[in-house]
Design an enzyme around this catalytic site. Structure first.
Site, PDB file in Angstrom:
ATOM      1  N   ASP A 182       0.844  -1.202   0.000  1.00 30.85           N
ATOM      2  CA  ASP A 182       0.000   0.000   0.000  1.00 30.85           C
ATOM      3  C   ASP A 182       0.876   1.247   0.000  1.00 30.85           C
ATOM      4  O   ASP A 182       2.037   1.194   0.423  1.00 30.85           O
ATOM      5  CB  ASP A 182      -0.880   0.040   1.260  1.00 30.85           C
ATOM      6  CG  ASP A 182      -1.848  -1.126   1.314  1.00 30.85           C
ATOM      7  OD1 ASP A 182      -2.154  -1.688   0.250  1.00 30.85           O
ATOM      8  OD2 ASP A 182      -2.281  -1.476   2.424  1.00 30.85           O
TER       9      ASP A 182
HETATM   10  N1  URA Z   1      -1.203  -5.974   3.887  1.00 33.80           N
HETATM   11  C1  URA Z   1      -1.696  -4.714   3.931  1.00 33.80           C
HETATM   12  O1  URA Z   1      -2.717  -4.463   4.533  1.00 33.80           O
HETATM   13  N2  URA Z   1      -1.033  -3.756   3.261  1.00 33.80           N
HETATM   14  C2  URA Z   1       0.123  -3.979   2.604  1.00 33.80           C
HETATM   15  O2  URA Z   1       0.699  -3.044   2.038  1.00 33.80           O
HETATM   16  C3  URA Z   1       0.626  -5.286   2.580  1.00 33.80           C
HETATM   17  C4  URA Z   1      -0.050  -6.276   3.239  1.00 33.80           C
END
Ligand code: URA
Length: 239
Positions: free
Chosen positions: A101
């Site tokens: 993310d």
């Molecule tokens: N899980 C999440 O919630 N975000 C990420 O970036 C990676 C794994």
């Protein structure tokens, strides 16, 4: 292809170091020292040596990036993880192997090796990804049990995950074998605690190199590439 780009392509030299080595006459093309970094060469047809040793053109490149917050895991224009490679690291066809993310930090593998990425990302291969998190409020015993036994997230049920909380339960590590959108955040949220910080610290056999500051990257070593490949192949197809 430009000679400096070719010499920097297998991770042994940065683009700047390659240009310097060329100017110093360390690179020969078909037996002739070539001192122009922008000279055009064909890696398939020309015989290239560095200090008299044959230059091995890397078919694929593999970088470990310590992704900072604020960058998107895509190849499009803008603040992407590919833009972080700068002119030295860029090569056509590079892409992030999986996504973090925009606010997640940590280990991101960037490569142009489609077949290996396919193996590593296949949900049926169960390659483990481990994250450090902080959360609020503190995660409860019940929340931990939910994560360990597989959380129902509505659209899918996450597989049982390994979680190691800190003593105050406000942080910890969690290792998952899937890579669904916002998976770790959604698992913790469902278990009663919101993620306030997330950083990937391991991808299969690869640990995030502590020498890499956020935004920095380095090529993987041959041993790291072989271990990753072996692990992805060994995991085999399971349901
Ligand atoms: N899980 C999440 O919630 N975000 C990420 O970036 C990676 C794994």
């Amino acid at each position: 292809m430009r000679l400096d780009k070719l010499i920097a392509s297998n991770g042994g030299f940065s683009r700047r170091q390659a240009a310097e080595a060329i100017r110093r006459g360390r690179i020969a093309v078909n037996g002739e020292p070539i001192r122009k970094p922008d000279a055009a060469v064909d890696p398939d047809a020309d015989r290239i040596t560095v200090d008299g040793e044959p230059f091995v053109y890397a078919l694929y490149v593999y970088y470990m990036l310590n992704k900072p917050a604020g960058y998107v895991s895509s190849t499009e224009d803008g603040d992407t993880v590919i833009a972080l490679l700068g002119e030295d690291g860029k090569r056509p066809g590079l892409f992030p192997c999986g996504r973090l993310d925009i606010d997640t930090e940590g280990l991101l593998l960037i490569t142009d090796d489609g077949p290996l990425a396919h193996l590593l990302l296949s949900p049926r291969r169960h390659v483990e990804k481990e994250y450090f998190f902080t959360c609020s409020p503190a995660i409860t015993d019940e929340g931990i049990k939910m994560i360990e036994s597989g959380v129902d997230l509505g659209d899918f049920t996450a597989k049982p995950a390994r979680i190691a909380p800190s003593d105050d339960r406000l942080s910890g590590t969690v290792a998952v074998t899937e890579g669904k959108f916002h998976q770790v955040k959604r698992m913790l949220s469902r278990a009663g605690s919101e993620v306030t910080y997330l950083k990937r610290v391991r991808f299969g056999t690869l640990d995030l190199d502590p020498a890499l500051a956020p935004g920095e990257y380095r090529p993987l070593t041959d041993d790291e590439i072989s271990a990753l490949r072996r692990a992805a192949e060994k995991e085999g197809i399971k349901q």
